[in-house]
Structure formats: C-alpha cells, structure tokens
Design a protein around this motif. Structure first.
Motif: not given
Length: 408
Positions: A323-327
C-alpha cells in the motif's frame, strides 16, 4: 426396498404430481424428482417436506420394524428446480446439494429463504469479476492478474466473504466457483505471451469429480490460451485433510501444464506442511506480513528467509497487500520476486495496468537494484553493537567485572 416404497407411496402423498425419477444416490440417500403444477414458495415446500416425512415414515414403519427391529428415522429436504436447457446439469447439482443440506439440518429455514436469491445469482451469472495486477519487482512489466469476484451491487451477497462462506455452508461452493472461473476467462481480454491469470480455488473444489472433467481446459482453449497461462491459487485459509488424494488431483493438472500458487502464507492459517506437500510455483505472502515491513526488522527478516527458501525449492514469492512506496522499496531491496496491492493497482474491470508514472518509478527501482546487486533486510546501524575498549594487558577477571557492571 426403500426405493420401491417411495415409488409406491409418493403418488398417494402427492396426488396429481408426476414422478420423473427415484434414485439411490449413496448409502441411505435417495432423491425423488417430481413435476408439480403451480407456483411453490419455500414456506409451502417446508410444509410439504414435513408432511411427506410423516407420511413416508408411517407407510414403511411396519415393514421396516420387521426387518430391522426398530422404527425408521426419515429426513426430508427439498429444492425448487426450473429446468433450462443450457445448464441442466449445474441446476440439478445445485438443487441436490440444497435438498441434502435441508434434510441433514445444515441449512436452516432462514438460510433456505436466502437460497432462492443465491441460486438466482448463480443461474443468471450475476457476478462481477475484477482483476488486480501482479507486478515483477526484478524486471518491471506485469506478470498477470488475479481474478476476484464480487456479488451483485445492493445485494446481501455483494461481499466476497459472505458470498463464498454462504456457498460453502450450503454445499454449493463448486457451482459458484465454476461460474466464477467461466466469467473470469470470458471477460479477461488478451494476455501477453508469458502473462498469467490467477484463479482462486478452494482445496475441496479442485478434488470435486465435476472439476476434473476438463471444463477449464475447454474454456481456456476457447479463449485461445494455454494451461501454462493459468495459475490455480489454493487458499491457505482452508485446511487440506487428505494430502495424498489432493496431490494426486493436483498432479493431474500439473501434467497438463497448469501452475499452482499457495495463497495467504503467513496469515495465521498457513502451515509449512501444505507448502511442502503442494510444492507450488508461487508462494503468496499475506498482507499481514507486508504491512509496514519498512518499519519492522522482524518482518523483513521473515520475508528474506521466505525468499531464500522459495529460490531453493524453485518457486517465486508474491508479496500481497502493498500500500505504500516504502513497503514496495523494502520488498524490492530484499529481493521479493513479485508484488500485488492497492499501491500497484486496485482490482478493476477491464483489467488494470500500471499507472505510467508508477511504472517509471518501478523500472528505476529495478534498475538501481540491478546495478547495486545486494539484497539487504537491515541497515548497518540496526545490527551494530557498542564495544568496550580495554588495554591489551588487562586481566580477564577485570574484563569480566567491566561486563558485569557495565562501566568503562
């Protein structure tokens, strides 16, 4: 004896009805197919079932007592069947499972009232199929799409959890999944040469004798696809009680070229036994292990271990629920093979592709990792420890005191 009794007594219990067939299914289960005039509602059918149970029991009681020494215990279920030439076999299967469920008490009257709506959804294939992309994190592009099912809008069965749980509870999981597979293939559109369609399959469904008949093969041939384009996604949320028979069926499909994925690994339902027994081509990591993986060194370590394990047994990891760019960045850095989740693409129809700007970001991420060459789950700072400095002529007992007291 019982079959002859039914053939003799039912016309008396239901005057004016036409007996089309009386058959022994298995053991002590019998099915009676009758043609009756007029519109019948579930309430009236329930009264007919009760009266027929009493009537049949009374008519065979004396003869049954002579043979067995005890009174018969009769259970009666019912189902409405409006035969249509296109899908007679499917309707018969559905009606039979419904009647068995009512007879055995696994279907309540309240559930029976919902069955009419559920069967109408199946008969008219009123299901919505959406497709969610699965993205390679080592090369870019799209590996394929997972087909997901939604019930009719504004319906009690809109939620897939309710839809499939209800189907399982009333013994109609196979006909539901059958309709889902057909719609998923018919609405798919074109696939690239190496792209895949992931189809969710319950372990019980894949062992159903009806499933083995080759219907899926006929459908994919009609769509111009090949078995290697289809991945049967076995959910880990349901236990597999008979691995030998399950694997025998699975090998039948592998020999035809189909691929296999194990879903929900790490969800709390999963077991390493099922992975070892199934020997999947893909392992799908549950979103619970992916959520905030960039902030959780334990999750990163687990995923890195899964990736190493997968490569040793010749399969690939698909991380779900990104769900996120960091993940996404963290998963790419530790070497995950594929990713799936809202950040990469929401389920949609027609099937979704990567947003152009996101695709460029993923390609740059892939390129930078390719040049770096290292997989890493931790920063250096997370694995360093403070060290005590001592003179080289310091005695061991003094070092021990330093360690115990923590002084420098």
């Amino acid at each position: 004896m019982f079959k002859k009794c039914l053939e003799r007594e039912i016309p008396e219990i239901f005057p004016g009805s036409e007996i089309l067939a009386v058959e022994n299914l298995l053991g002590v289960d019998f099915v009676v197919l009758m043609a009756m005039e007029g519109r019948l509602e579930h309430g009236k059918l329930q009264k007919i079932a009760i009266s027929s149970r009493i009537g049949i029991k009374e008519r065979i009681k004396q003869e049954y007592l002579k043979i067995t020494g005890r009174e018969p215990d009769i259970h009666v279920g019912y189902a409405l069947l409006g035969l249509k030439a296109k899908n007679v076999e499917s309707q018969l299967y559905t009606a039979l499972r419904e009647a068995q469920g009512l007879a055995r008490g696994s279907i309540s009257l309240e559930t029976a009232m919902l069955l009419s709506e559920f069967r109408e959804i199946l008969d008219r294939a009123r299901l919505e199929i959406v497709y969610q992309p699965i993205v390679p994190l080592r090369s870019g592009g799209i590996l394929g799409w997972e087909a997901l099912t939604r019930g009719p809008r504004e319906s009690y069965f809109r939620s897939p959890d309710i839809l499939f749980t209800f189907a399982e509870n009333v013994g109609l999981l196979y006909p539901l999944e059958r309709v889902c597979r057909r719609l998923a293939l018919e609405n798919l559109g074109r696939l690239g040469p190496d792209q895949k369609l992931f189809l969710n399959i319950h372990p019980r469904t894949i062992s159903d004798p009806n499933f083995v008949r080759g219907e899926t093969m006929r459908l994919i041939e009609e769509m111009g696809l090949k078995p290697s384009s289809i991945v049967f996604e076995i959910t880990e949320r349901h236990s597999i009680n008979d691995f030998p028979n399950f694997n025998k069926t699975l090998e039948h499909y592998r020999s035809q070229g189909y691929l296999v994925a194990v879903d929900d690994v790490g969800s709390g339902f999963s077991s390493l036994e099922s992975i070892a027994e199934i020997r999947p081509d893909f392992i799908k990591i549950d979103k619970s292990l992916v959520r905030d993986i960039n902030l959780n060194p334990i999750k990163r370590s687990l995923l890195e271990t899964f990736i190493t394990f997968a490569e040793k047994i010749g399969c690939a990891i698909i991380a779900e629920g990104i769900e996120t760019w960091e993940e996404l960045t963290t998963l790419a850095n530790i070497g995950a093979h594929y990713g799936q989740g809202y950040f990469l693409g929401r389920p949609g129809f027609p099937k979704a592709y990567l947003d152009k700007s996101l695709e460029q970001k993923v390609l740059r991420l892939v390129s930078s990792r390719r040049h770096g060459g290292w997989k890493h789950a931790f920063t250096v700072g997370e694995i360093t420890e403070n060290a005590e400095i001592v003179r080289k002529d310091c005695l061991v007992r003094e070092v021990k005191k330093i360690k115990n007291t923590g002084r420098k």
